[in-house]
Design an enzyme around this catalytic site. Sequence first.
Site, PDB file in Angstrom:
ATOM      1  N   PRO A   2     -15.006  38.677 -56.202  1.00 27.83           N
ATOM      2  CA  PRO A   2     -16.089  38.060 -55.464  1.00 27.83           C
ATOM      3  C   PRO A   2     -15.599  36.979 -54.521  1.00 27.83           C
ATOM      4  CG  PRO A   2     -16.093  37.359 -57.758  1.00 27.83           C
ATOM      5  CD  PRO A   2     -14.813  38.038 -57.497  1.00 27.83           C
ATOM      6  N   GLU A   3     -16.228  36.894 -53.393  1.00 25.88           N
ATOM      7  CA  GLU A   3     -15.997  35.808 -52.460  1.00 25.88           C
ATOM      8  C   GLU A   3     -17.212  34.881 -52.531  1.00 25.88           C
ATOM      9  OE1 GLU A   3     -14.504  37.165 -48.641  1.00 25.88           O
ATOM     10  OE2 GLU A   3     -14.033  39.111 -49.480  1.00 25.88           O
ATOM     11  N   HIS A  94     -13.056  44.863 -72.348  1.00 26.77           N
ATOM     12  CA  HIS A  94     -12.834  43.799 -71.367  1.00 26.77           C
ATOM     13  C   HIS A  94     -13.886  42.694 -71.472  1.00 26.77           C
ATOM     14  CE1 HIS A  94      -9.835  46.482 -69.865  1.00 26.77           C
ATOM     15  NE2 HIS A  94     -10.729  47.405 -69.627  1.00 26.77           N
ATOM     16  N   ARG A 113      -9.394  42.980 -64.938  1.00 20.23           N
ATOM     17  CA  ARG A 113      -8.010  42.671 -64.527  1.00 20.23           C
ATOM     18  C   ARG A 113      -7.519  41.317 -65.023  1.00 20.23           C
ATOM     19  NH1 ARG A 113      -7.480  44.154 -58.276  1.00 20.23           N
ATOM     20  NH2 ARG A 113      -5.290  43.851 -58.716  1.00 20.23           N
TER      21      ARG A 113
END
Length: 277
Positions: A2-3, A94, A113
Amino acid sequence: MPELPEVETIVRGLRPRLEGRTLSRVIVRRPDLRIPFPENFSRRLEGRTVTRLDRRAKYIVARLSGGTALIVHLGMSGQWVIHDGRPAEPPGPHDHVEFTLDDGTTLVYRDVRRFGLMTLALQADLAEHPLLRDLGPEPLGNAFNGPSLSAALRGRRTPIKAALLDQHTVAGLGNIYVCEALFRAGISPRRAAASVAGRRAERLAPAIKGILNEAIEAGGSTLRDYVQASGELGYFQHRFAVYGREGESCAGCDCGGAIQRIVQSGRSTFFCSRRQR
DNA sequence: ACGAGAACCTGTTTGC
DNA sequence: TGCAAACAGGTTCTCG
């Protein structure tokens, strides 16, 4: 992942569910994400009430009763999943952290990740915290404008693409919105940052603000696994002019150019070499 | 000091 | 079909 627009959308979604709520239980399922969890992470959070939820650059900052602050970065693949009640067992591979609130809802932090991070700080020290203190201005704030961007770029020989990805220059931009803002401003991503200082910076600063505001309005961009805290998808990705559009004709003008993809400091850049000089 | 490249990690897509 | 390489929205460290 995300930005700034995606993080802002997530914070706006989480805020009404978190502010005023007490963390009744915090479960951490591994020792670290990008960095280790602090000592006694769960114990220092349990029983505390969230007084305020904010965004700074791509960080989420939760202030808690007792003077503690929780700092969260989502990295590339971090997401918050809200459950009305207990999540199904067993947790996904995750699902690294689980926050149960006093209203019975559960917030699960999922990060495939593991480039994200969570840490704790004292609210009084937030401005001097190593993760936050060197960040550049918020691009949507008044302190960011043509002259201030110009000053930040002056003398820098790195390509403008790299300078804008650098969170010291301006805080919150990532690969997508840098490509889009440079397209909108008609500036080549390869141009030396120093040569953007001055007139070009006067175009670039409003282009950055415009793109970010439009993206926030659209709920961010969903490419792979970004979802709002509510589970909804953003839709700004349909409005990309260049990102991910290699080979397509340059839209929105009649320059006749095609979108090119190049690699700059290891990351894809998309641009139109006719329109962007 | 500065900039490019590698590293961190997992999953998916692409290409031979 | 199958496997390996490339690629993904971020940050930080090392090396030249």
